[in-house]
Design a protein around this motif. Structure first.
Motif, PDB file in Angstrom:
ATOM      1  N   TYR A 225       0.823  -1.208   0.000  1.00  0.00           N
ATOM      2  CA  TYR A 225       0.000   0.000   0.000  1.00  0.00           C
ATOM      3  C   TYR A 225       0.863   1.266   0.000  1.00  0.00           C
ATOM      4  O   TYR A 225       0.452   2.293  -0.545  1.00  0.00           O
ATOM      5  CB  TYR A 225      -0.938  -0.001   1.196  1.00  0.00           C
TER       6      TYR A 225
ATOM      7  N   TYR B 150       0.372   4.372  -2.520  1.00  0.00           N
ATOM      8  CA  TYR B 150       0.267   5.779  -2.117  1.00  0.00           C
ATOM      9  C   TYR B 150       1.362   6.607  -2.790  1.00  0.00           C
ATOM     10  O   TYR B 150       1.120   7.741  -3.231  1.00  0.00           O
ATOM     11  CB  TYR B 150       0.390   5.902  -0.594  1.00  0.00           C
TER      12      TYR B 150
ATOM     13  N   SER C 114       0.592   7.401  -6.315  1.00  0.00           N
ATOM     14  CA  SER C 114      -0.699   8.127  -6.419  1.00  0.00           C
ATOM     15  C   SER C 114      -1.854   7.243  -6.886  1.00  0.00           C
ATOM     16  O   SER C 114      -2.919   7.765  -7.250  1.00  0.00           O
ATOM     17  CB  SER C 114      -0.562   9.333  -7.371  1.00  0.00           C
TER      18      SER C 114
ATOM     19  N   MET D 295      -3.485   5.187  -4.892  1.00  0.00           N
ATOM     20  CA  MET D 295      -4.468   5.295  -3.824  1.00  0.00           C
ATOM     21  C   MET D 295      -5.224   6.625  -3.908  1.00  0.00           C
ATOM     22  O   MET D 295      -6.401   6.702  -3.552  1.00  0.00           O
ATOM     23  CB  MET D 295      -3.782   5.176  -2.460  1.00  0.00           C
ATOM     24  N   THR D 296      -4.560   7.647  -4.366  1.00  0.00           N
ATOM     25  CA  THR D 296      -5.233   8.946  -4.535  1.00  0.00           C
ATOM     26  C   THR D 296      -6.353   8.831  -5.560  1.00  0.00           C
ATOM     27  O   THR D 296      -7.464   9.368  -5.372  1.00  0.00           O
ATOM     28  CB  THR D 296      -4.227  10.013  -4.976  1.00  0.00           C
TER      29      THR D 296
ATOM     30  N   LYS E 292      -0.495   4.433   4.980  1.00  0.00           N
ATOM     31  CA  LYS E 292      -0.762   5.682   4.285  1.00  0.00           C
ATOM     32  C   LYS E 292       0.417   6.626   4.443  1.00  0.00           C
ATOM     33  O   LYS E 292       0.788   6.993   5.563  1.00  0.00           O
ATOM     34  CB  LYS E 292      -2.023   6.333   4.837  1.00  0.00           C
TER      35      LYS E 292
ATOM     36  N   ARG F 296       7.993   5.898   0.970  1.00  0.00           N
ATOM     37  CA  ARG F 296       7.192   4.777   1.460  1.00  0.00           C
ATOM     38  C   ARG F 296       7.749   4.166   2.735  1.00  0.00           C
ATOM     39  O   ARG F 296       7.076   3.366   3.392  1.00  0.00           O
ATOM     40  CB  ARG F 296       7.130   3.691   0.379  1.00  0.00           C
TER      41      ARG F 296
END
Length: 376
Positions: free
Chosen positions: A76, A80, A83, A85-86, A297, A304
């Motif tokens: 994850y 993130y 981008s 997850m955005t 997140k 990361r």
């Protein structure tokens, strides 16, 4: 459904890679330990792979929760960072929905961990205990490695053979050094000191009563005390050295080798702590999933790995508290009814706070802003 499959695949692939690396590291360290014991003549080299195979379930039950935890953080975290997850968030993916998607593969891993913890690991412990008991019954002749000095476990005797026949039935150029202790020596002398035996050949002979002798041919025996000059030298054609009589007695007194059914309802605190520990493994998987999802997140500008170290410290704290509670339960310092459950409850609360704190904070901030707008 496509998003669910994509997220599950990312988590499971990263989880598999991390778990494989951790398994190789742990097994390598353990294998080196067993290999050293084999080199000393304590273990037969032929059983090393069997022992490692039986130990794998015990390794996996501790590796899989950590592998899943790190897998979620890394998988994850990458989404993130790139981008992805955005984009998912913009299309309606909330953190609670992400958590529900992640709990599906986590539940599968929890079931695997429960299977390992309840069934495979105790069976593996029993099998390893049986092998080790049988190894304890082997004589030094059975574990002898040519070209290497090997000592008994108590260090009372050192044996060396330059060559060993393929059938392990004949030794060549044998050297044996043994401490004599007031008549308890196997070379039948009542004096204290050192006895050294050298011979051209040697073979094992088993008597009808099960006694084993190492029969040496054409050699010398030296008796004396280090630091003194009164050594006695005897030449012999045939000389017999009594080997310890093997007695295979399988004892699995370790609670880790007992079946889960035997632990249920047991009044002994140690048995209760073992049962609760086995139950804790699948519970650990689900709770660390609850913690890992919000911790994964990250801000793309921060990288990361920003939250990786604090997350690992949190996981290690969780595991350390479980071990401490298990030890306290063993010693009767906490009641069995309380056991390990407060530790799980604390970290379950931490996971829930991590999941729901930000949405609650945003709602409170929105309400405060609406009130200020109304007053204005």
């Amino acid at each position: 459904m496509i998003v669910f499959r994509y997220l599950s695949r990312e988590v499971l692939l990263t989880f598999s890679a991390v778990s494989a690396v951790l398994l190789v590291i742990i097994m390598s360290g353990r294998f080196i330990k067993y290999l050293a014991q084999a080199a000393q003549g304590i273990l037969d080299p032929g059983v090393l792979l069997m022992i490692m195979g039986y130990r794998i379930p015990g390794f996996l039950q501790l590796i899989l929760p950590l592998g899943l935890f790190l897998g979620i953080l890394l998988a994850y975290g990458r989404l993130y960072l790139e981008s992805e997850m955005t984009v998912l968030t913009a299309t309606g993916m909330s953190e609670q929905r992400l958590l529900s998607y992640t709990l599906a593969p986590a539940l599968l891993i929890a079931i695997v961990c429960a299977w390992l913890s309840f069934f495979l690991t105790p069976q593996g412990v029993q099998s390893v205990a049986q092998i080790l008991n049988e190894q304890d019954a082997l004589t030094e002749f059975d574990t002898l490695v040519p070209g290497r000095f090997q000592s008994l476990r108590d260090g009372s005797r050192v044996t060396y053979s330059q060559e060993l026949s393929s059938g392990r039935d004949e030794l060549r150029n044998v050297f044996i050094s043994e401490k004599r202790d007031a008549g308890h020596s196997q070379v039948n002398t009542k004096d204290e000191g050192i006895t050294v035996l050298v011979a051209k050949t040697g073979r094992q002979q088993i008597q009808e009563d099960g006694s084993r002798y190492l029969i040496l041919q054409d050699g010398y025996r030296y008796d004396g005390t280090p630091g003194e000059a009164d050594y006695r030298v005897v030449h012999y054609d045939t000389y017999g050295v009594l080997l310890p009589k093997p007695s295979v007695e399988v004892k699995v007194g370790d609670r880790e080798g007992l079946s889960t059914a035997e632990l249920i309802g047991h009044a002994d605190p140690k048995m209760q702590s073992e049962l609760q520990w086995r139950l804790s493994i699948p519970i650990l998987v689900l709770i660390v999933t609850l913690i890992a999802v919000p911790l994964s997140k990250v801000n793309p500008r921060q990288g990361r790995f920003l939250k990786l170290l604090p997350a690992i410290l949190l996981y290690m704290t969780y595991l350390a508290l479980l071990v401490a509670a298990r030890s306290a339960l063993d010693k009767g310092r906490i009641p069995a009814g309380l056991g390990l459950w407060p530790v799980h409850a604390v970290f379950l609360l931490i996971g829930l706070l991590l999941v729901y704190w930000q949405p609650v904070r945003l709602k409170l901030a929105q309400r405060r802003a609406n009130k200020e707008a109304q007053h204005a």
